[in-house]
Write a protein that holds these residues in place. Structure first.
Motif, mmCIF file in Angstrom:
data_model
loop_
_atom_site.group_PDB
_atom_site.id
_atom_site.type_symbol
_atom_site.label_atom_id
_atom_site.label_comp_id
_atom_site.label_asym_id
_atom_site.label_seq_id
_atom_site.Cartn_x
_atom_site.Cartn_y
_atom_site.Cartn_z
ATOM 1 N N GLY A 9 0.810 -1.205 0.000
ATOM 2 C CA GLY A 9 0.000 0.000 0.000
ATOM 3 C C GLY A 9 0.846 1.258 0.000
ATOM 4 N N LYS A 10 0.221 2.374 0.392
ATOM 5 C CA LYS A 10 0.891 3.661 0.384
ATOM 6 C C LYS A 10 1.513 3.959 1.748
ATOM 7 C CE LYS A 10 -2.116 5.856 -3.060
ATOM 8 N NZ LYS A 10 -2.995 7.021 -3.334
ATOM 9 N N ARG A 11 2.571 4.714 1.733
ATOM 10 C CA ARG A 11 3.156 5.223 2.963
ATOM 11 C C ARG A 11 3.848 6.543 2.670
ATOM 12 N NH1 ARG A 11 8.883 3.506 4.514
ATOM 13 N NH2 ARG A 11 9.834 2.668 2.601
ATOM 14 N N GLN A 12 4.091 7.307 3.733
ATOM 15 C CA GLN A 12 4.749 8.600 3.612
ATOM 16 C C GLN A 12 6.084 8.566 4.347
ATOM 17 O OE1 GLN A 12 2.150 11.780 4.854
ATOM 18 N NE2 GLN A 12 0.704 11.434 3.192
ATOM 19 N N ASP B 272 14.325 11.648 5.981
ATOM 20 C CA ASP B 272 14.547 10.221 6.199
ATOM 21 C C ASP B 272 14.559 9.433 4.890
ATOM 22 O OD1 ASP B 272 14.594 10.599 8.949
ATOM 23 O OD2 ASP B 272 12.445 10.224 9.170
ATOM 24 N N PHE B 273 14.293 10.100 3.785
ATOM 25 C CA PHE B 273 14.183 9.393 2.509
ATOM 26 C C PHE B 273 15.547 8.915 2.013
ATOM 27 C CE2 PHE B 273 14.111 9.300 -2.153
ATOM 28 C CZ PHE B 273 13.096 8.377 -2.354
ATOM 29 N N HIS B 274 16.533 9.816 2.004
ATOM 30 C CA HIS B 274 17.885 9.442 1.591
ATOM 31 C C HIS B 274 18.671 8.907 2.784
ATOM 32 C CE1 HIS B 274 16.706 12.409 -1.555
ATOM 33 N NE2 HIS B 274 17.300 11.535 -2.341
ATOM 34 N N ARG B 275 19.636 8.073 2.510
ATOM 35 C CA ARG B 275 20.423 7.416 3.545
ATOM 36 C C ARG B 275 21.859 7.946 3.567
ATOM 37 N NH1 ARG B 275 18.778 2.038 4.946
ATOM 38 N NH2 ARG B 275 20.979 1.495 5.129
ATOM 39 N N PRO C 298 25.808 6.715 4.023
ATOM 40 C CA PRO C 298 26.399 5.471 3.513
ATOM 41 C C PRO C 298 26.593 4.393 4.570
ATOM 42 C CG PRO C 298 28.049 7.211 3.612
ATOM 43 C CD PRO C 298 26.730 7.862 3.867
ATOM 44 N N GLU C 299 27.135 4.768 5.750
ATOM 45 C CA GLU C 299 27.418 3.809 6.814
ATOM 46 C C GLU C 299 28.021 2.534 6.218
ATOM 47 O OE1 GLU C 299 23.557 3.725 8.735
ATOM 48 O OE2 GLU C 299 24.121 5.436 9.986
ATOM 49 N N ASN C 300 27.427 1.374 6.477
ATOM 50 C CA ASN C 300 27.977 0.121 5.936
ATOM 51 C C ASN C 300 27.193 -0.416 4.742
ATOM 52 O OD1 ASN C 300 30.119 -0.147 7.833
ATOM 53 N ND2 ASN C 300 28.645 -0.828 9.372
ATOM 54 N N THR C 301 26.260 0.402 4.237
ATOM 55 C CA THR C 301 25.468 -0.021 3.070
ATOM 56 C C THR C 301 25.460 1.095 2.024
ATOM 57 O OG1 THR C 301 23.454 0.768 4.182
ATOM 58 C CG2 THR C 301 23.984 -1.607 4.362
ATOM 59 N N PRO C 302 26.619 1.465 1.488
ATOM 60 C CA PRO C 302 26.677 2.576 0.531
ATOM 61 C C PRO C 302 25.947 2.305 -0.771
ATOM 62 C CG PRO C 302 28.769 1.403 0.575
ATOM 63 C CD PRO C 302 27.952 0.855 1.709
ATOM 64 N N GLN C 303 25.645 1.041 -1.055
ATOM 65 C CA GLN C 303 24.932 0.712 -2.283
ATOM 66 C C GLN C 303 23.477 1.164 -2.242
ATOM 67 O OE1 GLN C 303 25.889 -1.381 0.017
ATOM 68 N NE2 GLN C 303 24.405 -3.030 0.349
ATOM 69 N N ARG C 304 22.966 1.479 -1.050
ATOM 70 C CA ARG C 304 21.586 1.921 -0.896
ATOM 71 C C ARG C 304 21.547 3.443 -0.712
ATOM 72 N NH1 ARG C 304 17.863 -0.986 3.271
ATOM 73 N NH2 ARG C 304 16.396 0.324 2.097
ATOM 74 N N THR D 157 18.528 5.259 -0.786
ATOM 75 C CA THR D 157 17.267 5.680 -0.175
ATOM 76 C C THR D 157 16.705 4.575 0.716
ATOM 77 O OG1 THR D 157 15.729 4.790 -1.842
ATOM 78 C CG2 THR D 157 16.792 6.909 -2.343
ATOM 79 N N ASN D 158 15.626 4.919 1.395
ATOM 80 C CA ASN D 158 14.935 3.948 2.238
ATOM 81 C C ASN D 158 13.704 3.357 1.555
ATOM 82 O OD1 ASN D 158 16.462 3.754 4.734
ATOM 83 N ND2 ASN D 158 15.940 5.910 5.053
ATOM 84 N N LEU D 159 13.669 3.422 0.230
ATOM 85 C CA LEU D 159 12.612 2.734 -0.511
ATOM 86 C C LEU D 159 12.767 1.225 -0.356
ATOM 87 C CD1 LEU D 159 12.425 4.638 -3.925
ATOM 88 C CD2 LEU D 159 10.710 4.650 -2.106
#
Length: 331
Positions: A183-186, A191-194, A196-202, A204-206
């Motif tokens: 469904g939908k969420r906001q 908080d949308f962009h991340r 890098p920390e230990n997951t630079p390949q990501r 956004t939080n999509l």
């Protein structure tokens, strides 16, 4: 380039279902960033799902008095829209500073949020890159890193988020509306962009298969005095060394409210809430703005070739806040 199939989505639900079913598929609308990546083999999708004809091309007033901007609205349309220019000039100016007319005509709001870093090591497949292949290394950390991050970086990645439009959206407390199989969420814009920390390949939080459908900009009355200041190597359409989105709300020369965000300094648009909190209740003067700039950059960790960004960002913050406090306009 590897062969891929092309399909035109018939609805948001159809696009989400196809993207969820095939994790190697990619969505395409304007394609101003994706096509570049395809050309140099950064992305090799199994299929391209064309969403450019879906019904997400409107800019509408919300019940609260803000704006809902469809994910497929072109950057040109947003920048030229009467309500945006009147109520959120900070957003219009950022978009106009970001790219040529031809690119703005094609680029979409959703695509702007999802564009990937322009780090040269990421684009050159002759080099290792944790963003392309996690665990392979980050040559930018010890290489030529003049354009890279001074805030929020990690040992895994020091790239910066390239968007101009995203900086004022972070400052304005925008919200990203997405739709997926659940469904939908906001998602609050900050908080949308991340990082890098230990997951630079990501970036956004999509979640897998989720699709951006719109961006909601809440009513911010003092955004009319907002300022977008972009500092770059040349006046033509270059990526920012440092950019600042600032808006100041004054009453009798005392700061009642303020918004402050930076671009070109981190893996995501950098909202400095600590500096905002410091400014509330203070007098609007050079000394106060300089102190706020010091707070905003207190955690900066420059690399070998970009220490100049720290002082540049401080000066940009001071200038943007000063101009906004005087009523805004072009810097």
């Amino acid at each position: 380039m590897k062969n891929f199939t092309y399909i035109r989505a018939t609805s948001v639900k159809d696009a989400v279902q196809r993207a969820t079913t095939d994790q190697n598929a990619m969505l395409i609308a304007g394609g101003t960033n994706l096509v570049d990546r395809l050309k140099v083999f950064l992305d090799e999708p199994s299929q391209l799902i064309d969403i450019s004809r879906l019904e997400m091309k409107r800019i509408e007033r919300t019940n609260e008095g803000g704006l809902s901007i469809g994910a497929l609205v072109s950057n040109t349309t947003v920048a030229d829209h009467e309500d945006v220019r009147r109520d959120y000039p900070i957003l219009s100016r950022a978009i106009l500073a970001g790219a040529s007319q031809q690119i703005r005509n094609m680029a979409t709001v959703g695509g702007n949020l999802l564009q990937r870093t322009r780090c040269p090591y990421y684009y050159d497949t002759a080099f290792p890159c944790n963003k392309r292949q996690p665990g392979s290394g980050c040559p930018a950390a010890t290489g030529i890193n003049r354009m890279h991050a001074i805030l929020g970086a990690s040992d895994q990645c020091v790239a910066v988020q390239p968007s101009d439009m995203c900086v004022p959206l972070a400052a304005l407390d925008a919200v990203v509306v997405v739709e997926g199989t659940k469904g939908k969420r906001q998602i609050p814009f900050t908080d949308f962009h991340r990082l890098p920390e230990n997951t630079p390949q990501r970036d956004t939080n999509l979640e897998p298969g989720e699709l951006i459908t719109s961006v909601i900009v809440p009513p911010v009355p003092f955004a009319k005095s907002g300022v977008y200041l972009k500092l770059r190597d040349r006046t033509s359409y270059a990526f920012a060394l440092v950019s600042v989105a600032a808006a100041v709300d004054l009453a009798s020369e005392q700061i009642q409210n303020v918004r402050l965000a930076m671009g070109g300094v981190a893996h995501k648009p950098w909202r400095s809430k600590e500096a905002e909190e410091f400014l509330i209740g203070k007098s609007a003067n050079t000394t106060t703005f300089q102190q706020a700039a010091e707070i905003a950059l207190q955690e900066a960790k420059p690399l070998t070739h970009n220490s100049f960004k720290v002082d540049l960002a401080k000066r940009a913050i001071r200038r943007a806040l000063t101009v906004s406090a005087k009523g805004g306009g072009v810097v």
